[in-house]
Design a protein around this motif. Structure first.
Motif, mmCIF file in Angstrom:
data_model
loop_
_atom_site.group_PDB
_atom_site.id
_atom_site.type_symbol
_atom_site.label_atom_id
_atom_site.label_comp_id
_atom_site.label_asym_id
_atom_site.label_seq_id
_atom_site.Cartn_x
_atom_site.Cartn_y
_atom_site.Cartn_z
ATOM 1 N N PRO A 193 0.840 -1.202 0.000
ATOM 2 C CA PRO A 193 0.000 0.000 0.000
ATOM 3 C C PRO A 193 0.875 1.250 0.000
ATOM 4 N N VAL A 194 0.518 2.231 -0.817
ATOM 5 C CA VAL A 194 1.409 3.382 -0.996
ATOM 6 C C VAL A 194 0.855 4.679 -0.403
ATOM 7 N N LYS A 195 -0.374 4.656 0.067
ATOM 8 C CA LYS A 195 -1.007 5.898 0.504
ATOM 9 C C LYS A 195 -0.204 6.605 1.592
ATOM 10 N N ASP A 196 0.453 5.847 2.457
ATOM 11 C CA ASP A 196 1.213 6.437 3.555
ATOM 12 C C ASP A 196 2.721 6.402 3.313
ATOM 13 N N LYS A 197 3.126 6.208 2.070
ATOM 14 C CA LYS A 197 4.562 6.067 1.762
ATOM 15 C C LYS A 197 5.145 7.348 1.196
ATOM 16 N N VAL A 198 6.491 7.363 1.115
ATOM 17 C CA VAL A 198 7.266 8.518 0.661
ATOM 18 C C VAL A 198 8.276 8.034 -0.373
ATOM 19 N N ILE A 199 8.560 8.856 -1.386
ATOM 20 C CA ILE A 199 9.598 8.533 -2.358
ATOM 21 C C ILE A 199 10.814 9.415 -2.102
ATOM 22 N N ALA A 200 11.987 8.788 -1.977
ATOM 23 C CA ALA A 200 13.272 9.496 -1.924
ATOM 24 C C ALA A 200 13.958 9.287 -3.270
ATOM 25 N N PHE A 201 14.508 10.356 -3.830
ATOM 26 C CA PHE A 201 14.911 10.344 -5.228
ATOM 27 C C PHE A 201 16.187 11.153 -5.414
ATOM 28 N N SER A 202 17.064 10.664 -6.289
ATOM 29 C CA SER A 202 18.352 11.343 -6.477
ATOM 30 C C SER A 202 18.315 12.420 -7.547
ATOM 31 N N GLY A 203 17.328 12.376 -8.439
ATOM 32 C CA GLY A 203 17.356 13.245 -9.610
ATOM 33 C C GLY A 203 16.582 14.540 -9.458
ATOM 34 N N ARG A 204 16.660 15.336 -10.529
ATOM 35 C CA ARG A 204 15.907 16.578 -10.600
ATOM 36 C C ARG A 204 14.408 16.273 -10.579
ATOM 37 N N ILE A 205 13.627 17.140 -9.949
ATOM 38 C CA ILE A 205 12.175 16.988 -9.931
ATOM 39 C C ILE A 205 11.632 17.675 -11.179
ATOM 40 N N SER A 206 11.419 16.900 -12.223
ATOM 41 C CA SER A 206 10.854 17.418 -13.463
ATOM 42 C C SER A 206 9.354 17.161 -13.491
ATOM 43 N N SER A 207 8.666 17.703 -14.497
ATOM 44 C CA SER A 207 7.229 17.452 -14.619
ATOM 45 C C SER A 207 6.955 15.972 -14.828
ATOM 46 N N GLU A 208 7.829 15.294 -15.591
ATOM 47 C CA GLU A 208 7.655 13.866 -15.837
ATOM 48 C C GLU A 208 7.753 13.073 -14.540
ATOM 49 N N VAL A 209 8.746 13.391 -13.723
ATOM 50 C CA VAL A 209 8.917 12.712 -12.440
ATOM 51 C C VAL A 209 7.703 12.965 -11.557
ATOM 52 N N LEU A 210 7.253 14.200 -11.514
ATOM 53 C CA LEU A 210 6.100 14.543 -10.676
ATOM 54 C C LEU A 210 4.854 13.772 -11.107
ATOM 55 N N LEU A 211 4.653 13.636 -12.419
ATOM 56 C CA LEU A 211 3.503 12.883 -12.913
ATOM 57 C C LEU A 211 3.586 11.413 -12.512
ATOM 58 N N LYS A 212 4.784 10.838 -12.554
ATOM 59 C CA LYS A 212 4.927 9.440 -12.146
ATOM 60 C C LYS A 212 4.602 9.263 -10.668
ATOM 61 N N ILE A 213 5.035 10.199 -9.839
ATOM 62 C CA ILE A 213 4.719 10.137 -8.412
ATOM 63 C C ILE A 213 3.202 10.209 -8.207
ATOM 64 N N SER A 214 2.558 11.082 -8.975
ATOM 65 C CA SER A 214 1.103 11.202 -8.894
ATOM 66 C C SER A 214 0.416 9.907 -9.298
ATOM 67 N N LYS A 215 0.878 9.293 -10.393
ATOM 68 C CA LYS A 215 0.272 8.047 -10.865
ATOM 69 C C LYS A 215 0.449 6.921 -9.848
ATOM 70 N N MET A 216 1.547 6.955 -9.105
ATOM 71 C CA MET A 216 1.753 5.958 -8.059
ATOM 72 C C MET A 216 0.821 6.185 -6.879
ATOM 73 N N GLY A 217 0.372 7.417 -6.688
ATOM 74 C CA GLY A 217 -0.524 7.726 -5.582
ATOM 75 C C GLY A 217 0.203 8.113 -4.305
ATOM 76 N N ILE A 218 1.418 8.659 -4.430
ATOM 77 C CA ILE A 218 2.249 9.004 -3.269
ATOM 78 C C ILE A 218 2.265 10.511 -3.071
ATOM 79 N N GLY A 219 2.173 10.942 -1.815
ATOM 80 C CA GLY A 219 1.982 12.360 -1.516
ATOM 81 C C GLY A 219 3.214 13.158 -1.192
ATOM 82 N N ILE A 220 4.363 12.496 -0.926
ATOM 83 C CA ILE A 220 5.579 13.232 -0.554
ATOM 84 C C ILE A 220 6.740 12.749 -1.412
#
Length: 271
Positions: A193-220
């Protein structure tokens, strides 16, 4: 084909006025063509590890599947560089909206974005997950501690999914989008379950990255790097807390700061 993310190559180095020969480690780059229900659908250039997770995550991020069980068969021929996927109920409208294309390992213009599928699959995040500033910094430190491939080659992106208490799983890839797809696939395949999870990431926060985070359903989303303005506009609209420049005991909370319960560190606090 043997699964190797790191390969060796002879190199002539120069240091302090002297040339010398040495064996160096380089990141492997591997083209994988996806055949969906018998039709060539996309070619991805990636690191040749955790390919099944990457394929599953990519299918989900493109709106082809919502659950892992929708895939009736998935096999990967590493010798030929093909992934064969069968789906009983293929959503034709979404499959058609994803044009057959080459998806490069480099960042930015090699990927197409703002397809109809992005509109169909992006989610507005309403999760109430909270994180302290110390936890955010700790997650980034854990990500760096698990970045052996980057430390050896300098040519990998890293992404991890974390709970409030620590890192759950980490993946590396030459493409930052591939690393996120591997995480997404891992969550789907293992019913995380991902609703309460967080993504830690090494790269630049681009629009593409942000959209993928949204599609995963993660809030941070935590990153050691910078965001783009379009990514932050999307983060605002989609309800995602985007945090960048997490380095040492510093960070910038760009959007939805209400999820970060300690926005700044007090002088008495240590990592």
């Amino acid at each position: 084909m043997e699964d190797k993310s790191i390969l060796t190559r002879a190199v002539r180095k120069y240091e302090n006025g002297v040339f010398f020969d040495e064996v160096d480690e380089v990141a492997a780059e591997f083209p994988l063509t996806l055949r969906l229900n018998g039709e060539e659908w996309a070619t991805m250039v990636c690191t040749p590890s955790n390919l099944e997770e990457m394929v599953v995550g990519f299918l989900a991020s493109e709106g082809i599947i919502r659950r892992y069980k929708e895939i009736t068969s998935l096999s990967i021929d590493r010798e030929k560089g093909f992934a064969y996927i069968e789906i009983d109920k293929l959503p034709e409208d979404r499959a058609k909206n994803t044009s057959k294309r080459f998806i490069g390992s480099c960042c930015g213009k090699s990927r197409q974005f703002y397809f109809t599928n992005d509109m169909l699959t992006a989610k507005t995040i309403t999760a109430k997950t909270e994180l302290t500033a110390l936890q955010a910094i700790h997650h980034m430190q854990e990500l760096q501690n698990h970045s052996e491939e980057f430390q050896r080659t300098g040519g990998m992106h890293n992404a991890a999914i974390c709970s409030s208490t620590g890192l759950i799983q980490c993946y590396q890839d030459i493409g930052r989008h591939n690393a996120l797809d591997k995480l997404y696939g891992y969550c789907l395949m293992n019913h995380i379950p991902v609703k309460d999870k967080v993504i830690a990431f090494s790269g630049r926060i681009s629009s593409e990255v942000l959209l993928k985070i949204s599609k995963m359903g993660i809030g941070i989303l935590l990153s050691k790097s910078a965001p783009t303005n379009l990514a932050l506009e999307l983060a605002d609209d989609l309800g995602i807390t985007a945090i960048g420049f997490i380095r040492g005991n510093r960070m910038n909370v760009y959007t939805h700061p209400e999820r970060i319960t300690e926005a700044v560190l007090h002088p008495s606090e240590t990592i």
